[in-house]
Design an enzyme around this catalytic site. Structure first.
Site, PDB file in Angstrom:
ATOM      1  CB  SER A 153      -9.702  -9.341   4.057  1.00 42.86           C
ATOM      2  OG  SER A 153     -10.702  -9.860   3.218  1.00 42.86           O
ATOM      3  CB  CYS A 170     -10.906  -2.579  -0.154  1.00 47.83           C
ATOM      4  SG  CYS A 170     -10.042  -2.086  -1.667  1.00 47.83           S
ATOM      5  CG  HIS A 194      -5.920  -0.030  -1.706  1.00 53.73           C
ATOM      6  ND1 HIS A 194      -7.104  -0.506  -1.218  1.00 53.73           N
ATOM      7  CD2 HIS A 194      -5.944   1.307  -1.500  1.00 53.73           C
ATOM      8  CE1 HIS A 194      -7.822   0.485  -0.734  1.00 53.73           C
ATOM      9  NE2 HIS A 194      -7.136   1.616  -0.899  1.00 53.73           N
ATOM     10  CG  ASN A 253      -1.916   1.086   1.238  1.00 52.46           C
ATOM     11  OD1 ASN A 253      -1.572   2.237   1.111  1.00 52.46           O
ATOM     12  ND2 ASN A 253      -3.181   0.725   1.407  1.00 52.46           N
ATOM     13  CB  CYS A 269      -8.023  -4.880  -3.798  1.00 53.41           C
ATOM     14  SG  CYS A 269      -7.043  -3.379  -3.525  1.00 53.41           S
ATOM     15  CD  GLU A 320      -5.029  -6.091  -1.647  1.00 56.06           C
ATOM     16  OE1 GLU A 320      -5.586  -6.677  -0.703  1.00 56.06           O
ATOM     17  OE2 GLU A 320      -4.874  -4.845  -1.672  1.00 56.06           O
TER      18      GLU A 320
END
Length: 153
Positions: free
Chosen positions: A84, A86, A59, A48, A89, A61
């Site tokens: 986990s 969002c 972010h 991130n 993503c 990912e």
């Protein structure tokens, strides 16, 4: 509680994602790291970088997928993320048909596991204690940045 069938490679790759998350934390950013692997070969890593780059969509990912570069397809790849995903993503994961996702933790942010599973993504949740502790520490220290990152008032 862990979910899915984690392998030893999953645990090794999650450690690589955690290295990225810690780099982000050390840079003053949100501590979420991500890597992409094909079997046991690491192809890309990211973290991130919203704070560092002033980019609202940077972010972990997204950064990792951006650094992976263009691909014809994502068959045989696994995306690893310390937290986990969002919805943004998760949308990218489904858009590119990434077949498998390994998540470090869902306790601090539950993300969109059900959405991903409905889209056909194999999801493994590790409940990794180091991932959990890093995000907990960040939330305590920087609740303002945490709320900004997850778009909470």
């Amino acid at each position: 509680m862990p979910k899915g069938n984690a392998t030893e490679t999953d645990r090794v790759m999650m450690k690589a994602a955690l290295v990225e998350a810690r780099k982000g934390y050390d840079e003053g950013g949100v501590p979420v790291g991500s890597v992409v692997a094909e079997r046991d070969k690491l192809l890309s890593s990211g973290r991130n970088r919203r704070v560092q780059e002033g980019d609202p969509i940077a972010h972990g990912e997204m950064d990792c997928l951006r650094r992976l570069g263009r691909r014809r397809n994502y068959k045989g790849l696994t995306l690893y993320t310390t937290l986990s995903p969002c919805m943004m993503c998760a949308g990218a994961i489904t858009q590119f048909s990434v077949p498998r996702l390994v998540i470090g933790e869902t306790q601090n942010f539950p993300g969109n596991v059900e959405f991903l599973e409905r889209a056909g993504v194999e999801v493994v949740v590790l409940d990794d204690l180091e991932c959990i502790a890093l995000v907990e520490k960040f939330i305590r220290e920087r609740p303002d940045l945490w709320k900004e990152d997850i778009v909470e008032d």
